[in-house]
Design a protein around this motif. Structure first.
Motif, PDB file in Angstrom:
ATOM      1  N   LYS A 113       0.810  -1.204   0.000  1.00  0.00           N
ATOM      2  CA  LYS A 113       0.000   0.000   0.000  1.00  0.00           C
ATOM      3  C   LYS A 113       0.850   1.262   0.000  1.00  0.00           C
ATOM      4  O   LYS A 113       0.465   2.288  -0.571  1.00  0.00           O
ATOM      5  N   LYS A 114       2.041   1.200   0.618  1.00  0.00           N
ATOM      6  CA  LYS A 114       2.911   2.371   0.688  1.00  0.00           C
ATOM      7  C   LYS A 114       3.421   2.794  -0.684  1.00  0.00           C
ATOM      8  O   LYS A 114       3.866   3.928  -0.869  1.00  0.00           O
ATOM      9  N   HIS A 115       3.369   1.891  -1.658  1.00  0.00           N
ATOM     10  CA  HIS A 115       3.829   2.213  -3.012  1.00  0.00           C
ATOM     11  C   HIS A 115       2.778   2.980  -3.813  1.00  0.00           C
ATOM     12  O   HIS A 115       3.050   3.389  -4.944  1.00  0.00           O
ATOM     13  N   GLY A 116       1.589   3.144  -3.262  1.00  0.00           N
ATOM     14  CA  GLY A 116       0.507   3.768  -4.017  1.00  0.00           C
ATOM     15  C   GLY A 116      -0.421   2.714  -4.575  1.00  0.00           C
ATOM     16  O   GLY A 116      -0.392   1.543  -4.176  1.00  0.00           O
ATOM     17  N   ASN A 117      -1.267   3.130  -5.511  1.00  0.00           N
ATOM     18  CA  ASN A 117      -2.214   2.174  -6.087  1.00  0.00           C
ATOM     19  C   ASN A 117      -2.189   2.143  -7.617  1.00  0.00           C
ATOM     20  O   ASN A 117      -3.023   1.507  -8.239  1.00  0.00           O
ATOM     21  N   LYS A 118      -1.221   2.839  -8.223  1.00  0.00           N
ATOM     22  CA  LYS A 118      -1.068   2.799  -9.678  1.00  0.00           C
ATOM     23  C   LYS A 118       0.351   2.364 -10.005  1.00  0.00           C
ATOM     24  O   LYS A 118       1.323   2.952  -9.533  1.00  0.00           O
ATOM     25  N   PHE A 119       0.442   1.319 -10.827  1.00  0.00           N
ATOM     26  CA  PHE A 119       1.751   0.742 -11.125  1.00  0.00           C
ATOM     27  C   PHE A 119       1.901   0.564 -12.637  1.00  0.00           C
ATOM     28  O   PHE A 119       0.933   0.234 -13.334  1.00  0.00           O
ATOM     29  N   THR A 120       3.131   0.780 -13.110  1.00  0.00           N
ATOM     30  CA  THR A 120       3.419   0.733 -14.544  1.00  0.00           C
ATOM     31  C   THR A 120       4.410  -0.384 -14.837  1.00  0.00           C
ATOM     32  O   THR A 120       5.432  -0.520 -14.152  1.00  0.00           O
ATOM     33  N   HIS A 165      -4.308  -0.420 -11.935  1.00  0.00           N
ATOM     34  CA  HIS A 165      -4.764   0.283 -10.733  1.00  0.00           C
ATOM     35  C   HIS A 165      -5.209  -0.746  -9.698  1.00  0.00           C
ATOM     36  O   HIS A 165      -6.022  -1.624  -9.986  1.00  0.00           O
ATOM     37  N   VAL A 166      -4.660  -0.639  -8.493  1.00  0.00           N
ATOM     38  CA  VAL A 166      -5.032  -1.525  -7.384  1.00  0.00           C
ATOM     39  C   VAL A 166      -5.712  -0.676  -6.314  1.00  0.00           C
ATOM     40  O   VAL A 166      -5.083   0.210  -5.734  1.00  0.00           O
ATOM     41  N   PRO A 167      -7.002  -0.896  -6.038  1.00  0.00           N
ATOM     42  CA  PRO A 167      -7.721  -0.081  -5.045  1.00  0.00           C
ATOM     43  C   PRO A 167      -7.086  -0.199  -3.662  1.00  0.00           C
ATOM     44  O   PRO A 167      -6.549  -1.241  -3.288  1.00  0.00           O
ATOM     45  N   HIS A 168      -7.175   0.900  -2.889  1.00  0.00           N
ATOM     46  CA  HIS A 168      -6.629   0.895  -1.524  1.00  0.00           C
ATOM     47  C   HIS A 168      -7.326  -0.152  -0.658  1.00  0.00           C
ATOM     48  O   HIS A 168      -6.691  -0.797   0.184  1.00  0.00           O
ATOM     49  N   ASP A 169      -8.643  -0.289  -0.850  1.00  0.00           N
ATOM     50  CA  ASP A 169      -9.393  -1.255  -0.027  1.00  0.00           C
ATOM     51  C   ASP A 169      -8.886  -2.669  -0.226  1.00  0.00           C
ATOM     52  O   ASP A 169      -8.974  -3.502   0.682  1.00  0.00           O
TER      53      ASP A 169
END
Length: 369
Positions: free
Chosen positions: A213-220, A237-241
């Motif tokens: 979660k600390k990396h954010g929720n959008k990854f490339t 995109h990975v939701p925070h929930d």
């Protein structure tokens, strides 16, 4: 005395002319064969020009021109000699696929055109003019023209609140590298890239990374070839929930495991109790059946005895009645008859008979007992 300057004028003019020609020649310098400073990139199936020219400009139509690759046998890719192509000298894999710009040779353009580029065409080419003993080198990089856009998916969880992402792409040449970036463009630490080279010599790559979660929720996911600056990006995109749910998954998994173990133990105990109870019920039923059979047998015996008892009593009673009748008859006879010797004899016989009847009666009683 006439002046001498007019006699020296032709010699001086000739000297100046020769000096000018020599000066012009040396000022021009030696001819050079010049190639590109950067690699040439070509896609599979495309037509490409391998540039090469002579400086200063000169007519190369009558020169011997050789294009070659030192890693081939034969090494010649294209040969120009005596104003025409030399077909037999070429490597068989290049026959019919190379050509010069003949009209440009007079301007020093000795570039070669390569048609229908193949993956095997990748390499370093040498442009050579034997007369000048000058050459230049051209590096050709062949890439696949149909690389696939990377596909990024959620591959699972790592059991510690992290999410595993997977990226796949195919149709690359040469071999690319795979990079993972977070929402801010920072490079993420990923596992080793899995690379497979197919029968068509194209590469397929696959890479996984565990994000938190600390990396954010959008990854490339970025697949790139540095030497030719070819890049393909895709993001997910990975939701925070989702991270919250997954972070609780460890305790939930442990709880489920404990519940499952307890359930299995309870089930086993229930089976044991059921089997034990069933065996006890079977034993009890067997004992009840046995007792019932014994009771029925006892009742039957009692019934038989009861059935036999009236008959014995009836026989005894009849014997007693018969005996009483006989006694009464004898007594009557004794009263009526006089006590003479003969009558005494009869009386004695009667008494003996009564005695025998009594014995018979006793025997019958003992028999029924």
């Amino acid at each position: 005395m006439p002046p001498q300057i007019n006699q020296r004028s032709p010699l001086r003019t000739f000297t100046l002319l020769v000096f000018h020609l020599l000066l012009t020649h040396f000022c021009r310098g030696e001819s050079q064969v010049i190639g590109p400073s950067q690699p040439i990139v070509a896609s599979v199936g495309a037509d490409i020009i391998l540039p090469c020219h002579v400086e200063p400009t000169m007519d190369a139509t009558a020169e011997i021109l050789e294009w070659m690759r030192s890693d081939l046998n034969p090494r010649f890719v294209h040969v120009w000699r005596s104003g025409q192509d030399v077909m037999n000298a070429r490597n068989p894999s290049y026959r019919g696929r190379t050509s010069l710009f003949i009209n440009e040779l007079k301007h020093g353009n000795i570039s070669v055109k390569l048609s229908k580029v193949e993956l095997s065409d990748e390499g370093t080419y040498e442009c050579y003019i034997p007369k000048l003993d000058k050459q230049s080198f051209v590096k050709l990089i062949v890439v696949s023209g149909a690389v696939s856009q990377p596909v990024t998916t959620l591959a699972g969880i790592d059991g510690k609140g992290g999410v595993v992402l997977q990226c796949e792409s195919a149709g690359w040449y040469p071999e690319p590298e795979v990079l993972w970036l977070d929402a801010e463009g920072n490079l993420l630490s990923a596992g080793p890239t899995e690379t497979v080279r197919g029968p068509d010599d194209l590469y397929s790559v696959s890479s996984r990374v565990t994000v938190e979660k600390k990396h954010g929720n959008k990854f490339t996911c970025r697949v790139q070839q540095n030497n030719i600056n070819q890049t393909r990006d895709t993001w997910i995109h990975v939701p925070h929930d989702f991270f919250v749910v997954q972070s609780c998954s460890t305790s939930t998994t442990v709880s489920l495991a404990v519940c499952m173990v307890v359930s299995i133990i309870l089930f086993i105990l229930a089976v044991v109790v059921f089997v034990h109870t069933r065996r006890q019920n079977r034993t009890k039923r067997r004992e009840d059946v046995q007792v019932k059979c014994e009771e029925e047998a006892l009742m039957l015996m009692k019934t038989l005895e009861k059935e036999k008892q009236p008959e014995s009593k009836r026989v005894n009673k009849e014997a007693e009645v018969s005996l009483l009748i006989d006694e009464e008859r004898h007594q009557d006879q004794l009263k009526e008859e006089e006590l003479n010797p003969e009558e005494q004899q009869r009386k004695k016989e009667a008494e003996n008979m009564i005695q025998r009847l009594k014995e018979k009666l006793d025997m019958k009683k003992n028999k029924f007992k």
